[in-house]
Design a protein around this motif. Structure first.
Motif, PDB file in Angstrom:
ATOM      1  N   UNK A 115      59.440  25.712  54.454  1.00  0.00           N
ATOM      2  CA  UNK A 115      60.772  25.831  53.884  1.00  0.00           C
ATOM      3  C   UNK A 115      61.273  27.275  54.013  1.00  0.00           C
ATOM      4  N   UNK A 116      62.605  27.432  53.972  1.00  0.00           N
ATOM      5  CA  UNK A 116      63.227  28.756  54.007  1.00  0.00           C
ATOM      6  C   UNK A 116      63.409  29.263  52.580  1.00  0.00           C
ATOM      7  N   UNK A 117      62.821  30.416  52.288  1.00  0.00           N
ATOM      8  CA  UNK A 117      62.960  31.056  50.978  1.00  0.00           C
ATOM      9  C   UNK A 117      63.652  32.402  51.191  1.00  0.00           C
ATOM     10  N   UNK A 118      64.924  32.550  50.826  1.00  0.00           N
ATOM     11  CA  UNK A 118      65.644  33.807  51.070  1.00  0.00           C
ATOM     12  C   UNK A 118      65.101  35.016  50.305  1.00  0.00           C
ATOM     13  N   UNK A 119      64.288  34.809  49.274  1.00  0.00           N
ATOM     14  CA  UNK A 119      63.711  35.910  48.479  1.00  0.00           C
ATOM     15  C   UNK A 119      64.797  36.840  47.962  1.00  0.00           C
ATOM     16  N   UNK A 124      66.457  43.189  50.823  1.00  0.00           N
ATOM     17  CA  UNK A 124      67.580  44.123  50.894  1.00  0.00           C
ATOM     18  C   UNK A 124      68.597  43.734  51.963  1.00  0.00           C
ATOM     19  N   UNK A 125      68.215  42.845  52.892  1.00  0.00           N
ATOM     20  CA  UNK A 125      69.171  42.397  53.904  1.00  0.00           C
ATOM     21  C   UNK A 125      70.369  41.706  53.262  1.00  0.00           C
ATOM     22  N   UNK A 126      70.181  41.138  52.077  1.00  0.00           N
ATOM     23  CA  UNK A 126      71.284  40.477  51.394  1.00  0.00           C
ATOM     24  C   UNK A 126      72.378  41.469  51.012  1.00  0.00           C
ATOM     25  N   UNK A 127      72.001  42.711  50.757  1.00  0.00           N
ATOM     26  CA  UNK A 127      73.002  43.728  50.435  1.00  0.00           C
ATOM     27  C   UNK A 127      73.928  43.937  51.641  1.00  0.00           C
ATOM     28  N   UNK A 128      73.349  43.943  52.829  1.00  0.00           N
ATOM     29  CA  UNK A 128      74.159  44.072  54.030  1.00  0.00           C
ATOM     30  C   UNK A 128      75.124  42.915  54.202  1.00  0.00           C
ATOM     31  N   UNK A 129      74.704  41.708  53.807  1.00  0.00           N
ATOM     32  CA  UNK A 129      75.591  40.545  53.889  1.00  0.00           C
ATOM     33  C   UNK A 129      76.744  40.677  52.903  1.00  0.00           C
ATOM     34  N   UNK A 159      72.121  42.399  44.376  1.00  0.00           N
ATOM     35  CA  UNK A 159      72.653  42.457  45.742  1.00  0.00           C
ATOM     36  C   UNK A 159      74.154  42.666  45.759  1.00  0.00           C
ATOM     37  N   UNK A 160      74.896  41.917  44.945  1.00  0.00           N
ATOM     38  CA  UNK A 160      76.350  42.052  44.948  1.00  0.00           C
ATOM     39  C   UNK A 160      76.761  43.424  44.436  1.00  0.00           C
ATOM     40  N   UNK A 161      76.155  43.870  43.355  1.00  0.00           N
ATOM     41  CA  UNK A 161      76.485  45.186  42.796  1.00  0.00           C
ATOM     42  C   UNK A 161      76.192  46.287  43.813  1.00  0.00           C
ATOM     43  N   UNK A 162      75.026  46.212  44.479  1.00  0.00           N
ATOM     44  CA  UNK A 162      74.650  47.246  45.451  1.00  0.00           C
ATOM     45  C   UNK A 162      75.567  47.217  46.666  1.00  0.00           C
ATOM     46  N   UNK A 163      75.900  46.015  47.152  1.00  0.00           N
ATOM     47  CA  UNK A 163      76.785  45.912  48.307  1.00  0.00           C
ATOM     48  C   UNK A 163      78.170  46.454  48.020  1.00  0.00           C
ATOM     49  N   UNK A 164      78.710  46.132  46.844  1.00  0.00           N
ATOM     50  CA  UNK A 164      80.004  46.675  46.455  1.00  0.00           C
ATOM     51  C   UNK A 164      79.931  48.200  46.328  1.00  0.00           C
ATOM     52  N   UNK A 192      67.524  44.235  33.677  1.00  0.00           N
ATOM     53  CA  UNK A 192      66.683  44.859  34.700  1.00  0.00           C
ATOM     54  C   UNK A 192      65.425  45.511  34.128  1.00  0.00           C
ATOM     55  N   UNK A 193      65.551  46.187  33.017  1.00  0.00           N
ATOM     56  CA  UNK A 193      64.396  46.879  32.448  1.00  0.00           C
ATOM     57  C   UNK A 193      63.283  45.905  32.075  1.00  0.00           C
ATOM     58  N   UNK A 194      63.660  44.701  31.689  1.00  0.00           N
ATOM     59  CA  UNK A 194      62.680  43.717  31.242  1.00  0.00           C
ATOM     60  C   UNK A 194      62.180  42.814  32.360  1.00  0.00           C
ATOM     61  N   UNK A 195      62.988  42.623  33.426  1.00  0.00           N
ATOM     62  CA  UNK A 195      62.685  41.600  34.423  1.00  0.00           C
ATOM     63  C   UNK A 195      62.644  42.125  35.848  1.00  0.00           C
ATOM     64  N   UNK A 196      62.496  43.430  36.037  1.00  0.00           N
ATOM     65  CA  UNK A 196      62.458  43.938  37.409  1.00  0.00           C
ATOM     66  C   UNK A 196      61.073  43.730  38.018  1.00  0.00           C
ATOM     67  N   UNK A 197      61.008  43.787  39.331  1.00  0.00           N
ATOM     68  CA  UNK A 197      59.768  43.534  40.071  1.00  0.00           C
ATOM     69  C   UNK A 197      59.174  44.819  40.633  1.00  0.00           C
ATOM     70  N   UNK A 198      59.467  45.939  39.990  1.00  0.00           N
ATOM     71  CA  UNK A 198      58.899  47.202  40.442  1.00  0.00           C
ATOM     72  C   UNK A 198      59.493  47.655  41.759  1.00  0.00           C
ATOM     73  N   UNK A 199      58.685  48.337  42.573  1.00  0.00           N
ATOM     74  CA  UNK A 199      59.220  48.903  43.813  1.00  0.00           C
ATOM     75  C   UNK A 199      59.542  47.847  44.860  1.00  0.00           C
ATOM     76  N   UNK A 200      59.166  46.578  44.632  1.00  0.00           N
ATOM     77  CA  UNK A 200      59.553  45.493  45.536  1.00  0.00           C
ATOM     78  C   UNK A 200      60.936  44.942  45.205  1.00  0.00           C
ATOM     79  N   UNK A 201      61.439  45.255  44.035  1.00  0.00           N
ATOM     80  CA  UNK A 201      62.715  44.708  43.589  1.00  0.00           C
ATOM     81  C   UNK A 201      63.847  45.208  44.476  1.00  0.00           C
ATOM     82  N   UNK A 202      64.737  44.321  44.846  1.00  0.00           N
ATOM     83  CA  UNK A 202      65.873  44.684  45.690  1.00  0.00           C
ATOM     84  C   UNK A 202      66.652  45.849  45.104  1.00  0.00           C
ATOM     85  N   UNK A 203      66.805  45.884  43.797  1.00  0.00           N
ATOM     86  CA  UNK A 203      67.628  46.903  43.165  1.00  0.00           C
ATOM     87  C   UNK A 203      66.897  48.232  42.984  1.00  0.00           C
ATOM     88  N   UNK A 204      65.598  48.284  43.258  1.00  0.00           N
ATOM     89  CA  UNK A 204      64.787  49.471  42.983  1.00  0.00           C
ATOM     90  C   UNK A 204      65.365  50.721  43.644  1.00  0.00           C
TER      91      UNK A 204
END
Length: 251
Positions: A115-119, A124-129, A159-164, A192-204
């Motif tokens: 299956x396709x999982x966009x993750x 970070x490619x989603x920010x470019x989109x 992603x939306x916040x970063x792209x904007x 974000x402070x409670x639910x971020x994924x560390x340095x793997x997080x898109x928003x990191x």
């Protein structure tokens, strides 16, 4: 109609109040359509379906795109997300989980099965989109809404916040993400402070550049954003990005 030609719907619901970009007028009923419709052009043939951790706009966008491509869609989400998607008419399968970590394990099993999982929380490619349609939005704002100087957007994956931010900030605009308060359940939002994924997080990589405010009122995502925007020193200069809102018909 595709992501690069879908028109933007902007109105100012109240005189001297913030303007609103109504993402709910997009084909899937969600602004996320503009991001994922083009993102999935690159999905290789032969995938068995689409799967993502989402209980809101992303799942709705993938559901429509999957149906158009003849692919099933699975939304992996908590009980609140399940109920929200059911109310919104999501047609795919919903797998209920209790944490992002559990959701990642579920999606990984689907991915290994073809299956396709966009993750969306780490890609970070989603920010470019987002930048692709944000550039169109900037041209529209400059031409038709010159008074707007500040964009406010709900914070989910980031992603939306970063792209904007990447498109509008160099042009002299301010961009702020509004995150959920601890304990609040806003469809599509996280704290974000409670639910971020560390340095793997898109928003990191954007966490020091893009300001995050915390919602302080409103019974919905749109209500929280409007509350924040109306507290601005000049609300008429604020554009609220409503991922799945629809303008009320005027009588």
């Amino acid at each position: 109609m595709n992501a690069m030609t879908t028109p933007f719907t902007l109105t100012r619901p109240e005189k001297d109040g913030p303007a609103v970009l109504w993402g709910g007028t997009c084909p899937s009923g969600s602004l996320k359509y503009l991001t994922y419709e083009s993102y999935l052009d690159a999905v290789p043939e032969g995938v068995r379906g689409l799967v993502e951790i989402s209980g809101a706009s992303t799942a709705l966008a993938l559901d429509l795109i999957g149906r158009r491509a003849g692919l099933p869609t699975v939304a992996v989400t908590d009980a609140d997300g399940r109920d929200h998607l059911t109310r919104r008419g999501f047609r795919g399968e919903i797998r209920t989980i209790t944490s992002i970590e559990e959701g990642r394990e579920v999606c990984l099993r689907y991915e290994r099965a073809g299956w396709c999982w966009p993750r969306q929380f780490t890609d970070d490619a989603l920010v470019g989109r987002v930048e692709l349609w944000a550039a169109r939005l900037l041209r529209r704002i400059r031409a038709d809404w010159p008074e707007v100087r500040h964009l406010v957007c709900g914070f989910g994956t980031g992603a939306t916040v970063a792209g904007l931010h990447r498109v509008f900030t160099p042009a002299g605009y301010a961009v702020t993400g509004v995150q959920a308060r601890e304990g609040d359940h806003v469809p599509g939002w996280r704290n974000y402070a409670l639910q971020n994924l560390g340095d793997q997080d898109l928003f990191h990589r954007y966490r020091k550049e893009v300001p995050l405010a915390t919602a302080c009122g409103g019974e919905s995502a749109l209500g929280s954003l409007l509350t924040y925007a109306n507290a601005h020193a000049a609300p008429e200069q604020v554009l609220v990005i409503s991922h799945d809102g629809r303008p009320r018909p005027r009588h």
